[in-house]
Every structure is written in structure tokens, then in C-alpha cells.
Write a protein that holds these residues in place. Sequence first.
Motif, PDB file in Angstrom:
ATOM      1  N   ALA A   1       0.839  -1.212   0.000  1.00  0.00           N
ATOM      2  CA  ALA A   1       0.000   0.000   0.000  1.00  0.00           C
ATOM      3  C   ALA A   1       0.869   1.256   0.000  1.00  0.00           C
ATOM      4  O   ALA A   1       0.687   2.162  -0.821  1.00  0.00           O
TER       5      ALA A   1
ATOM      6  N   ASP B   1       9.555   3.480   7.652  1.00  0.00           N
ATOM      7  CA  ASP B   1       9.195   2.089   7.976  1.00  0.00           C
ATOM      8  C   ASP B   1      10.207   1.544   8.964  1.00  0.00           C
ATOM      9  O   ASP B   1      11.404   1.805   8.858  1.00  0.00           O
ATOM     10  N   GLU B   2       9.705   0.739   9.908  1.00  0.00           N
ATOM     11  CA  GLU B   2      10.625   0.209  10.918  1.00  0.00           C
ATOM     12  C   GLU B   2      11.483  -0.934  10.388  1.00  0.00           C
ATOM     13  O   GLU B   2      12.481  -1.289  10.998  1.00  0.00           O
ATOM     14  N   GLN B   3      11.116  -1.490   9.243  1.00  0.00           N
ATOM     15  CA  GLN B   3      11.942  -2.560   8.675  1.00  0.00           C
ATOM     16  C   GLN B   3      13.190  -1.977   8.006  1.00  0.00           C
ATOM     17  O   GLN B   3      13.255  -0.797   7.696  1.00  0.00           O
TER      18      GLN B   3
ATOM     19  N   GLN C   1       5.113  -6.879   4.833  1.00  0.00           N
ATOM     20  CA  GLN C   1       5.068  -8.274   5.306  1.00  0.00           C
ATOM     21  C   GLN C   1       5.232  -9.242   4.146  1.00  0.00           C
ATOM     22  O   GLN C   1       6.022 -10.178   4.224  1.00  0.00           O
TER      23      GLN C   1
ATOM     24  N   VAL D   1       7.429   4.668  13.999  1.00  0.00           N
ATOM     25  CA  VAL D   1       6.529   5.764  14.365  1.00  0.00           C
ATOM     26  C   VAL D   1       5.921   5.427  15.717  1.00  0.00           C
ATOM     27  O   VAL D   1       5.292   4.387  15.870  1.00  0.00           O
TER      28      VAL D   1
ATOM     29  N   GLN E   1       7.338 -17.508   9.344  1.00  0.00           N
ATOM     30  CA  GLN E   1       7.537 -17.119   7.945  1.00  0.00           C
ATOM     31  C   GLN E   1       8.567 -15.999   7.824  1.00  0.00           C
ATOM     32  O   GLN E   1       9.382 -15.974   6.896  1.00  0.00           O
TER      33      GLN E   1
ATOM     34  N   LYS F   1      11.782 -16.025   5.468  1.00  0.00           N
ATOM     35  CA  LYS F   1      12.028 -15.028   4.419  1.00  0.00           C
ATOM     36  C   LYS F   1      13.342 -14.296   4.679  1.00  0.00           C
ATOM     37  O   LYS F   1      14.151 -14.097   3.785  1.00  0.00           O
TER      38      LYS F   1
ATOM     39  N   ASP G   1      -3.945  -3.106   4.517  1.00  0.00           N
ATOM     40  CA  ASP G   1      -4.572  -3.926   5.556  1.00  0.00           C
ATOM     41  C   ASP G   1      -4.920  -3.135   6.818  1.00  0.00           C
ATOM     42  O   ASP G   1      -5.758  -3.571   7.602  1.00  0.00           O
TER      43      ASP G   1
ATOM     44  N   ALA H   1      -2.689  -8.387  -0.339  1.00  0.00           N
ATOM     45  CA  ALA H   1      -1.606  -7.558  -0.881  1.00  0.00           C
ATOM     46  C   ALA H   1      -1.994  -6.813  -2.153  1.00  0.00           C
ATOM     47  O   ALA H   1      -1.641  -5.648  -2.335  1.00  0.00           O
TER      48      ALA H   1
END
Length: 464
Positions: free
Chosen positions: A15, A34-36, A42, A85, A138, A142, A304, A311
Motif C-alpha cells: 500500500a 518504515d521500521e523494517q 510483510q 513511528v 515465515q 524469508k 490492511d 496484498a
Amino acid sequence: MKDHYQLVIIGAGPAGLSAAIVAAEHGLEVAVVDEQAAPGGQIYRAIESISPQRIKQLGGDYQRGYELVEHFRNSSAAYHPLTSVWSLNDRLEIGLLDQGKARMIKADHVLLAGGALERPIPFKGWTLPGVMNAGAGQIMFKQAGIIPEDGVVLAGSGPLLLLLAWQYLHAGVKIRALLDTSPYHNLLRALPHLPRALMAHHYITRGLHYQNMIKLAGVPIIKGVSQLAAHGTDRLEKISYRRHGKSHELDTDLLLVHFGVVPHTHLSRAAGCKHYWDNNQQCLRPQLDEWGTTSQPGLLIAGDTAGIGGARTAEHAGRLAAFQILFQQGIIDQAQRDREAAKDRKWMRDDLHIRPFLEKLFRHPWGLLARADADTIVCRCEEITAGQIRAEYHRGHGSSNQVKFISRSGMGPCQGRQCMLAVAHILADESNQPMRDDAFYKVRPPVTPLTLGQLASLYPEEQE
Ligand SMILES: Cc1cc2nc3c(=O)[nH]c(=O)nc-3n(C[C@H](O)[C@H](O)[C@H](O)COP(=O)(O)OP(=O)(O)OC[C@H]3O[C@@H](n4cnc5c(N)ncnc54)[C@H](O)[C@@H]3O)c2cc1C
């Protein structure tokens, strides 16, 4: 990072990425946080760094993410990974934690695209080491290629459970059993929605394909499971469940559970957006129009976080929100917005045909949501049990906030993410009332843990 942007997007999943691409293409000054560590969210987690062999194991839907992430990287949107955030308010001030330091930035528009989290359902033994969410399994697969060496039992319900079983089988993981907690009658209740669902038939064919593969691999798929429980002294040793009125046990040291996903609503609630209880999705959702506009001016939501759509829907919803923001900022007019968004609106309408069928098929029974045994921990952070929550209700503390205030449930590091739904369900059950829109803990910043030192870094000029 600057102190002000025309648009700040929270979340670099399908999104957020698609919204950033559209907004940047039309000349908007966009920052994505983004925290990633890398874009993808995902579903497309670690897509830029993963080995070709693992990509194959994860399947075609995962591979689709390449193009989207590449397109985003080539856009002019500023990207801030490893930035979480911790607050968002109705003045569109955003609290960030960036390289260990807290800071505030501001935006003319904010798009919240923080995705979903796995639905936490407390059951006996769910806090034992060796019991994990399927999504966490998962993520390890990944991100780091880590798979269960000595086999695994999967339990719960929802498409992600089937997908993970399929992915694990491709990677050579031994799945001892797949325990399906959906009641038998779900299929009957879903059937009337099948004709409409066939308009998005690719989901059904894919689901059936996963199921066939799992069966062909000799994995027992055990349907109609209830009273799932995990047992062990210091860690998981075995699980038990009931089926057709009989009790069963299974030895295992790893249980991965999944009960679908629910929107991440902490930030949208902190910002004061109106929400409602969606009885079909069995979750709290923000009130939105078809463009993702919330009740707070300048704040939009897509993907989401807006409600579970998957997705592809998230990708189109992100684009719709971007067109609306461009329209609201006067960069495009209404006619251009409607023209450019026409394909996305049609795609979303078609794709969402599957949802009523899936919602009925994977609907959780009330007993599973609301009737955990008295000694089952509901708030993991503060170790508050279902029995304690019921006791507070009978002492006259009938709302989630009263229970929180008295018992500290929801006051730990996860700030109620894990127990918010369960506490609301238990209270609704005790009072014999349906779920209400306002049955949940109030959210106050910080919505994620922040140390005093990090908070103090907001005001360096005041330090001695
Ligand atoms: C654990 C898990 C695994 C999943 N795996 C799959 C899968 O394999 N296949 C599939 O089809 N669907 C999967 N789903 C469902 C899938 O997430 C969605 O359908 C799709 O990714 C939604 O896209 P999105 O852009 O709305 O959100 P997401 O892809 O979830 O992206 C949201 C992003 O927001 C970021 N974020 C959230 N909160 C904050 C914050 N406070 N600060 C900073 N950043 C934040 C997250 O790090 C994330 O990158 C999974 C869901 C979960 C919860």
C-alpha cells in the motif's frame, strides 16, 4: 530527514510503496518511513536480498514484489528505513524513532499504511517457549532462511497457514500435522458466497492447490479441532486438542499458530480517527470512504490497516489514496483523479468479491475468541489471566479501560496489541453483549516502547 513534508507515508508495504510511486510521479514531496530495514512490508519482506532458491520456495506471489520495490527505489520518494513511528496526532505531527533518537516531523497529508498483525488468540500454553505465530516462522524463513529442523505442527485457520505449509514443504520441512480450528459449519455458511467469490477465482484455485500439495505430501490435515492447548514444563513438549468429542495428544517441540490477521489500529486510534467493529472480519476498523479518507482531515489509510483485503488490494488502495491526496492538494482535479483511478477502483471491486466467502470460511467461533480458561494468560506483558479479567468485571469494572487501570493489562511494552481484542471479547462474553465499537483500550502515545533517554533527545536545547 526534513521537519516537514507534503506527504508522509507510514509503512513501506504494497500500500505505502504504490502510493509513494504515484504521489512522487505527480511531483509531491514524499517521505516513506518504515521500521523494517528494507522496503516490501510483510508479504515482500527481504525481497531485495533473498537467494534465488528461497524465492522459488516462497512462490509466485512473493516474486511479484520485485517490480514494485524496484519501481519505488527508482522514484523520487525519500525512504527512511529502520524508523519507527511511536506517535501520530490529529495535527499530523508524527513522532519518529530514528537511529535511537526521537524526533517529531509534520506533514500536510499522512497516509497510514502500517498493515496488519496476526490475530492474537490466547489459549492454554500459548506463552510457552516453542509456541510461536506462523507469521513469525515465515519472517524467519524469508529474512534469514531459518526453518524448523525437527518438524513442526501448524494450527489455526486462515489462508496464511496454508501458504506457510506449502512454502515449508518446498523447503523440505517436515510438517507433523495441520490442525484446522475452523468449525465444520463454516463451509456451509460460506457456500452462498461462493458464486460471487468465483469472480476472484484465482484465490480459490490457489487455496485448493496448496491443500492438494499438502495432502499429497502426506501431511494429516485435521479439521474441526477445538480446545487447542500447549503443554510442557519449561518449554513445549506436546499439544492436545478435541475433535468429534474425543481428546487427542501430539508430541512436538514446535507449534506455529495462526488465526488470520487484523488491522494495526494503534496509530489511527491515537490520531483520533473514528473506528467501528466489523462483525464480518471480527476486528476493529477505521471508518473510511473508498479513497481511504478518515474522519481526521489530511489523514488517509490504505492497505490492511484499513481492513483485511490482501496484498493486491493494498497496492490498489495505496494508489487510490495517493490520487485523493493529489486532488486534495490541488495537483490534479477531480476529473483527472477519477480517470487515473478508474482501473484501481475496478480492480479493487473485483478483488474484494472473495472476501465474504473467506470471512465466513475462516470465521472464528465465539468460544475460541472469548472463553479462554481462567488460568490462561491474556496480557502477556503483564501476565494477567482470563480469570483475573473476569474477576475485575464481576467487581464492577465493566470496560476495557477500567480493567486496564485496575489490573495493568495492556500497559506493557506491546501497549495492548496482544490482548486488546481478547479483553474486549471476554468482557462482552461476561456481560452477554455483542462487541461494541468503543470496547477497546484507549490508545496514548508512545504506541511503541520508547526510553526516557530517547524521549529526552526530542529537546536537546533544553539539556544542561
Ligand atoms: C506476519 C505476516 C505475514 C504475512 N505474510 C503474507 C504472505 O506471505 N503472503 C500474503 O499474501 N500476505 C501475507 N500477509 C498479509 C499481508 O501482510 C498483506 O496482505 C499485505 O502485505 C498488506 O500490505 P500493506 O501494505 O497493507 O501492509 P504491510 O505489507 O504489512 O506493510 C506495512 C509496513 O508498515 C510498517 N509499519 C507498521 N507499523 C509501523 C510503525 N509504527 N512505524 C514504522 N513502520 C511501521 C511495517 O514494518 C511494514 O513494513 C502477512 C501478514 C502478516 C501480519
